[in-house]
Design a protein around this motif. Sequence first.
Motif, PDB file in Angstrom:
ATOM      1  N   LEU A  64       6.985  -9.659  -1.166  1.00 29.98           N
ATOM      2  CA  LEU A  64       6.599  -8.462  -1.912  1.00 29.98           C
ATOM      3  C   LEU A  64       5.945  -7.456  -0.969  1.00 29.98           C
ATOM      4  O   LEU A  64       4.832  -7.679  -0.479  1.00 29.98           O
ATOM      5  CB  LEU A  64       5.617  -8.837  -3.035  1.00 29.98           C
ATOM      6  N   GLN A  65       6.649  -6.370  -0.717  1.00 31.37           N
ATOM      7  CA  GLN A  65       6.137  -5.382   0.220  1.00 31.37           C
ATOM      8  C   GLN A  65       4.843  -4.737  -0.282  1.00 31.37           C
ATOM      9  O   GLN A  65       3.952  -4.418   0.498  1.00 31.37           O
ATOM     10  CB  GLN A  65       7.192  -4.298   0.469  1.00 31.37           C
ATOM     11  N   GLY A  66       4.739  -4.555  -1.599  1.00 27.89           N
ATOM     12  CA  GLY A  66       3.533  -3.962  -2.144  1.00 27.89           C
ATOM     13  C   GLY A  66       2.297  -4.769  -1.832  1.00 27.89           C
ATOM     14  O   GLY A  66       1.219  -4.211  -1.572  1.00 27.89           O
ATOM     15  N   VAL A  67       2.426  -6.078  -1.834  1.00 26.97           N
ATOM     16  CA  VAL A  67       1.295  -6.962  -1.531  1.00 26.97           C
ATOM     17  C   VAL A  67       1.101  -7.075  -0.021  1.00 26.97           C
ATOM     18  O   VAL A  67      -0.026  -6.993   0.482  1.00 26.97           O
ATOM     19  CB  VAL A  67       1.513  -8.357  -2.154  1.00 26.97           C
ATOM     20  N   LYS A  68       2.173  -7.239   0.705  1.00 35.75           N
ATOM     21  CA  LYS A  68       2.092  -7.455   2.146  1.00 35.75           C
ATOM     22  C   LYS A  68       1.565  -6.231   2.895  1.00 35.75           C
ATOM     23  O   LYS A  68       0.969  -6.351   3.969  1.00 35.75           O
ATOM     24  CB  LYS A  68       3.473  -7.851   2.683  1.00 35.75           C
ATOM     25  N   THR A  69       1.780  -5.044   2.337  1.00 35.31           N
ATOM     26  CA  THR A  69       1.344  -3.820   3.027  1.00 35.31           C
ATOM     27  C   THR A  69       0.208  -3.126   2.284  1.00 35.31           C
ATOM     28  O   THR A  69      -0.012  -1.926   2.455  1.00 35.31           O
ATOM     29  CB  THR A  69       2.527  -2.845   3.165  1.00 35.31           C
ATOM     30  N   ALA A  70      -0.519  -3.883   1.456  1.00 36.11           N
ATOM     31  CA  ALA A  70      -1.601  -3.292   0.656  1.00 36.11           C
ATOM     32  C   ALA A  70      -2.642  -2.631   1.555  1.00 36.11           C
ATOM     33  O   ALA A  70      -3.028  -3.173   2.601  1.00 36.11           O
ATOM     34  CB  ALA A  70      -2.262  -4.361  -0.202  1.00 36.11           C
ATOM     35  N   MET A  71      -3.095  -1.460   1.137  1.00 36.61           N
ATOM     36  CA  MET A  71      -4.112  -0.729   1.877  1.00 36.61           C
ATOM     37  C   MET A  71      -5.508  -1.230   1.491  1.00 36.61           C
ATOM     38  O   MET A  71      -5.698  -1.851   0.447  1.00 36.61           O
ATOM     39  CB  MET A  71      -4.006   0.767   1.565  1.00 36.61           C
TER      40      MET A  71
END
Length: 354
Positions: A209-216
């Motif tokens: 999940l890119q949203g989780v892996k790249t969370a700010m």
Amino acid sequence: MSNRRVVFVVGSGRSGTSTMAGTLRTLGLHVPQPEVVADATNPKGFGEPRWVVDLHHELLQRSNVQVSDARPRAWLDTGTTSGDHATRERVAAWLEEQFSVADELVVKDPRASWFLGLWRAAADRCDATSSYVTMLRPVTEVVGSKQTYYGQMGAGSDQGAITRTAAWVNMMLHTERATRGQQRAFVHYGDLLDDWTQPVFALGESFDLQGVKTAMAVDIAEVHRFIDPSLRRVTMTWDDIGVPTRLRELADETWQALDAISTDDSAKNQEWCDQLRTAYASQYAEAEAFAHSTVVAQRRRAAADARRDALEQAPARSAADRVPHAVRAMVPPAARQRLRKAIGRERAPQQDRA
């Protein structure tokens, strides 16, 4: 390879599904809009798409199945209802619309477990990877939370606890079976409240999940504010819930098997769940056999009540109307006319027929 992902947050209601969905949403996954509005039972929001809840409500009604249904055969009923071509087309079309908004979606609704085959087929048609997060919370806490926020079922608290405990066993064992062989994870609600970063970031890696892996950092801080350990407002034990020993033992073993799968999703532990599902079906069939006389009596009473209501609602007939036609025909027309005039039901001469 498609970048489309849809994460289904499943399991029994009141087990932390809303917290998980809200966390994934905060980290960047899209919850289809509009959402179900928060209320006193879930002040931080449900994370449930309104369209999905309405669809599941419709399908459950058509199936004659409750949200928390303890009947093993209910799975066959919902599978039959949701298997038609029109419903599959409808769900796939809706899901395709959501992917026009974002590539990574989170779909959560406690009713979803009844229709996972429908959703998996829709995701496949949209060329999307589907993943499943099953939330785990001790059955006594789940039942206690439902008793607290949703009220009692039946005549007394014991009846409500028994029904809800049986429904939990039915729901959790069949959810495990329905997600088997798929990309899935089992997450303890307690772990999510204690330190959400560990289970959630593990999901991000295993589900890609890119949203989780790249969370700010700002998103991570927002999740810290969103997840409040005090959300675990109901902590009950078997001492607080009146449930028969055999059902309690089956629920405890179901919890142990799911807990084992959360760290070791092996064929051995899956077989354990199969054995428990068979044992539950047998125990439920036995309970149905014991209660058969009660069911028959309730049906007779319902039929009698329906007949009484029909009689009470039927328009009252006059005394003249209740006289058989053959008897009325024996009265001479002139006498009949005088009688009608006396009771205010006079007819024109040409209408006076035997």
